[in-house]
Design a protein around this motif. Structure first.
Motif, mmCIF file in Angstrom:
data_model
loop_
_atom_site.group_PDB
_atom_site.id
_atom_site.type_symbol
_atom_site.label_atom_id
_atom_site.label_comp_id
_atom_site.label_asym_id
_atom_site.label_seq_id
_atom_site.Cartn_x
_atom_site.Cartn_y
_atom_site.Cartn_z
ATOM 1 N N ILE A 40 119.781 109.261 100.711
ATOM 2 C CA ILE A 40 120.017 110.492 99.970
ATOM 3 C C ILE A 40 118.979 110.605 98.861
ATOM 4 O O ILE A 40 118.856 109.712 98.023
ATOM 5 C CB ILE A 40 121.448 110.516 99.398
ATOM 6 N N ASP A 42 116.871 113.080 95.850
ATOM 7 C CA ASP A 42 116.973 114.245 94.987
ATOM 8 C C ASP A 42 116.057 115.340 95.545
ATOM 9 O O ASP A 42 115.318 115.117 96.505
ATOM 10 C CB ASP A 42 116.631 113.894 93.536
ATOM 11 N N TYR A 49 119.136 106.899 97.130
ATOM 12 C CA TYR A 49 120.131 105.840 97.305
ATOM 13 C C TYR A 49 120.616 105.894 98.747
ATOM 14 O O TYR A 49 120.541 106.940 99.408
ATOM 15 C CB TYR A 49 121.283 105.924 96.295
ATOM 16 N N ALA A 51 123.477 105.547 101.663
ATOM 17 C CA ALA A 51 124.909 105.682 101.918
ATOM 18 C C ALA A 51 125.145 105.444 103.403
ATOM 19 O O ALA A 51 124.320 105.827 104.230
ATOM 20 C CB ALA A 51 125.399 107.071 101.524
ATOM 21 N N ASN A 65 134.048 115.477 106.761
ATOM 22 C CA ASN A 65 132.766 115.292 106.078
ATOM 23 C C ASN A 65 131.871 114.325 106.840
ATOM 24 O O ASN A 65 131.117 113.564 106.237
ATOM 25 C CB ASN A 65 132.979 114.782 104.651
ATOM 26 N N GLU A 68 128.271 114.800 105.817
ATOM 27 C CA GLU A 68 128.061 115.109 104.396
ATOM 28 C C GLU A 68 127.913 113.799 103.629
ATOM 29 O O GLU A 68 128.855 113.303 103.013
ATOM 30 C CB GLU A 68 129.246 115.921 103.844
ATOM 31 N N SER A 70 126.778 112.831 100.863
ATOM 32 C CA SER A 70 127.128 112.750 99.435
ATOM 33 C C SER A 70 128.629 112.537 99.248
ATOM 34 O O SER A 70 129.066 112.164 98.157
ATOM 35 C CB SER A 70 126.672 114.005 98.701
ATOM 36 N N GLU A 71 129.417 112.724 100.292
ATOM 37 C CA GLU A 71 130.865 112.500 100.251
ATOM 38 C C GLU A 71 131.267 111.110 100.745
ATOM 39 O O GLU A 71 132.426 110.728 100.639
ATOM 40 C CB GLU A 71 131.589 113.559 101.100
ATOM 41 N N TRP A 72 130.332 110.376 101.318
ATOM 42 C CA TRP A 72 130.651 109.064 101.875
ATOM 43 C C TRP A 72 130.935 108.071 100.753
ATOM 44 O O TRP A 72 130.401 108.179 99.648
ATOM 45 C CB TRP A 72 129.521 108.547 102.745
ATOM 46 N N THR A 75 128.278 103.098 99.152
ATOM 47 C CA THR A 75 126.966 103.050 98.515
ATOM 48 C C THR A 75 126.913 101.777 97.691
ATOM 49 O O THR A 75 127.939 101.242 97.286
ATOM 50 C CB THR A 75 126.704 104.266 97.608
ATOM 51 N N SER A 148 118.562 112.787 103.573
ATOM 52 C CA SER A 148 119.423 113.892 103.172
ATOM 53 C C SER A 148 119.042 114.361 101.775
ATOM 54 O O SER A 148 118.898 113.547 100.863
ATOM 55 C CB SER A 148 120.888 113.448 103.189
ATOM 56 N N LEU A 150 120.601 117.374 99.362
ATOM 57 C CA LEU A 150 121.704 118.322 99.287
ATOM 58 C C LEU A 150 121.202 119.755 99.484
ATOM 59 O O LEU A 150 120.300 120.210 98.780
ATOM 60 C CB LEU A 150 122.419 118.179 97.942
#
Length: 178
Positions: A40, A42, A49, A51, A65, A68, A70-72, A75, A148, A150
Motif C-alpha cells: 500500500i 501513498d 507498508y 498488508a 472487503n 480493499e 486498507s481494510e485488512w 500489517t 495499491s 487508495l
C-alpha cells in the motif's frame, strides 16, 4: 535518478520477503492461508507498508472487503520484524529530501519520480514473489501480489497483471477493479 531506484531493488526485495515470511509462518500456524499481498502506497508512491489478507479473515473480519487492502488487519507494527519496510521507507524519504526536493527549484515534474517509484515497487514485488516461490513452491502462485494506492484502481490492475501469473484469483481482483 533511476540509478537510485535500481541500486535499492535488492534491499527493498529483501525487506518485503522478510515481512511476507513473518506473516506466512504466523498465519500457517493458525491453519489459515494468505490469498493476497498488497504493498500500500501513498498517492506519491513514496511511502509504503505491506498488508496481507487471509481466507479466514475474509470470512470473519472484513467480509465484503476482499480487495480493499486498507481494510485488512494484517500489517507489521514497529518492532515486529527486524529489517522491515519502515527501514526502507526512511531511505526513500531521505532520497526525496536530498535528491528530489532540490529539483523543484528547476521546475521538476514529480510525476517522473512517481513513475520511477511505481516501477521500482512493481519490480520488487515481482522479485520478492519469485524468491518466495523458490522457498515454498508453486502454492505461492495462488497468492495475488499487487500495489495499491487508495482510489487508483488502475495501479492495482496494472501491477497485479505484471507481477502474477494468470489465475482465478487474479481474474477476480481485475474484474472487481474494472
Amino acid at each position: 535518478m533511476m540509478d537510485w531506484h535500481k541500486k535499492h531493488l535488492d534491499l527493498l526485495s529483501a525487506v518485503i520477503v522478510n515481512e511476507f515470511l513473518f506473516w506466512y509462518e504466523k498465519i500457517k500456524n493458525k491453519n489459515d492461508s494468505i490469498y493476497a499481498v498488497a504493498l500500500i502506497l501513498d498517492e506519491d508512491a513514496l511511502t509504503a507498508y505491506l498488508a496481507v489478507s487471509t481466507w479466514e479473515s475474509l470470512n470473519d473480519k472484513h467480509e465484503g472487503n476482499k480487495w480493499e487492502p486498507s481494510e485488512w488487519l494484517y500489517t507489521v507494527d514497529d518492532g515486529d520484524v527486524f529489517n522491515d519496510l519502515n527501514s526502507f521507507v526512511k531511505l526513500m524519504i531521505k532520497h526525496y529530501d536530498e535528491d528530489v526536493i532540490p529539483l523543484y527549484e528547476k521546475g521538476f515534474d514529480y510525476n517522473e519520480e512517481r513513475q520511477r517509484n511505481l516501477w521500482m515497487y512493481t519490480e520488487v514485488l515481482k522479485e520478492a514473489k519469485l524468491i518466495i516461490i523458490k522457498k515454498f513452491g508453486s502454492i505461492i502462485d495462488e497468492i495475488v501480489f499487487y500495489l495499491s494506492i487508495l482510489g487508483d484502481h488502475s495501479i492495482e490492475i496494472e501491477s497485479s497483471k505484471s507481477i502474477n501469473k494468470k489465475s482465478e484469483i487474479l481474474t477476480d481482483l481485475v474484474n472487481y477493479r474494472t
